[in-house]
Design an enzyme around this catalytic site. Structure first.
Site, short mmCIF file in Angstrom:
data_model
loop_
_atom_site.label_atom_id
_atom_site.label_comp_id
_atom_site.label_asym_id
_atom_site.label_seq_id
_atom_site.Cartn_x
_atom_site.Cartn_y
_atom_site.Cartn_z
N CYS A 18 33.70 -19.65 13.11
CA CYS A 18 33.08 -18.85 14.16
C CYS A 18 31.58 -18.80 13.89
O CYS A 18 31.16 -18.63 12.73
CB CYS A 18 33.67 -17.44 14.15
N HIS B 185 40.07 -18.19 21.28
CA HIS B 185 39.04 -17.62 20.40
C HIS B 185 37.98 -16.89 21.23
O HIS B 185 37.63 -15.74 20.94
CB HIS B 185 38.42 -18.78 19.60
N GLU B 186 37.47 -17.56 22.27
CA GLU B 186 36.39 -16.96 23.07
C GLU B 186 36.88 -15.75 23.87
O GLU B 186 36.17 -14.74 23.98
CB GLU B 186 35.74 -18.00 23.99
N HIS C 12 36.90 -12.74 21.64
CA HIS C 12 35.57 -12.16 21.44
C HIS C 12 35.25 -11.13 22.52
O HIS C 12 34.69 -10.07 22.25
CB HIS C 12 34.48 -13.24 21.48
#
Length: 173
Positions: A102, A144-145, A148
């Site tokens: 990351c 993953h995004e 976030h």
């Protein structure tokens, strides 16, 4: 790529773990105008400068629900784009445990479980609906995004010895 402003955008600093913006759920984008287009340009330039495959708004200190991406799927096809107000509508298939890193935990990566298939729906900078479907590494990027934007980081999905090793490495920074 040189730091600062270029014809495509401005490089913005990537926020690192410990910055509260990374642990706060992002707000929906409500205004679709030239400033949003500039933000997306800045995000691409910042992502490329940092040699990343994806970048969420809060990673550059902007707590809005959007991300950019540039990565390949399991067939080697390159996917480049952005999603505004994304929703992860599917994360399924086999669970793959592969190294993941990351930009907000620069220089670290740990074996991270992710589903092999993901679908994200949202809109583009003009407000036009988009649906992005990915497999392999691209599916990993989409998951993953999206995490976030909900105030998560990839270490949140680690467990056992891997999580303990990650926490030790973070404390040692």
């Amino acid at each position: 790529m040189a730091k600062g402003r270029n014809d495509r955008g401005t490089v913005r600093p990537i926020r690192q773990l410990g910055d509260p913006v990374l642990r706060t759920a992002c707000d929906p984008v409500r205004t679709f105008d030239a400033s949003l287009e500039r933000l997306v340009e800045d995000m691409f330039v910042s992502m490329y400068e940092a040699e990343g495959a994806g970048l969420a708004g809060n990673q550059i200190g902007v707590p809005l629900r959007l991300f950019t991406y540039d990565c390949k799927d399991d067939a080697g096809r390159r996917h480049v784009g952005h999603v505004v107000n994304p929703t992860l509508v599917a994360a399924d298939g086999d669970t793959l445990v592969e190294p993941e890193g990351c930009l907000s935990l620069k220089g670290m990566n740990f074996p991270t479980p992710r589903y092999s298939h993901a679908v994200v729906e949202g809109v583009d900078v003009k407000g036009t609906p988009v649906r992005v479907e990915g497999t392999g590494y691209f599916a990993r990027c989409l998951q993953h995004e999206c995490a976030h934007l909900d105030g998560g980081v990839y270490i949140d999905v680690l467990d056992g010895d891997t999580r303990r090793a990650a926490m030790r490495a973070i404390r040692a920074r």
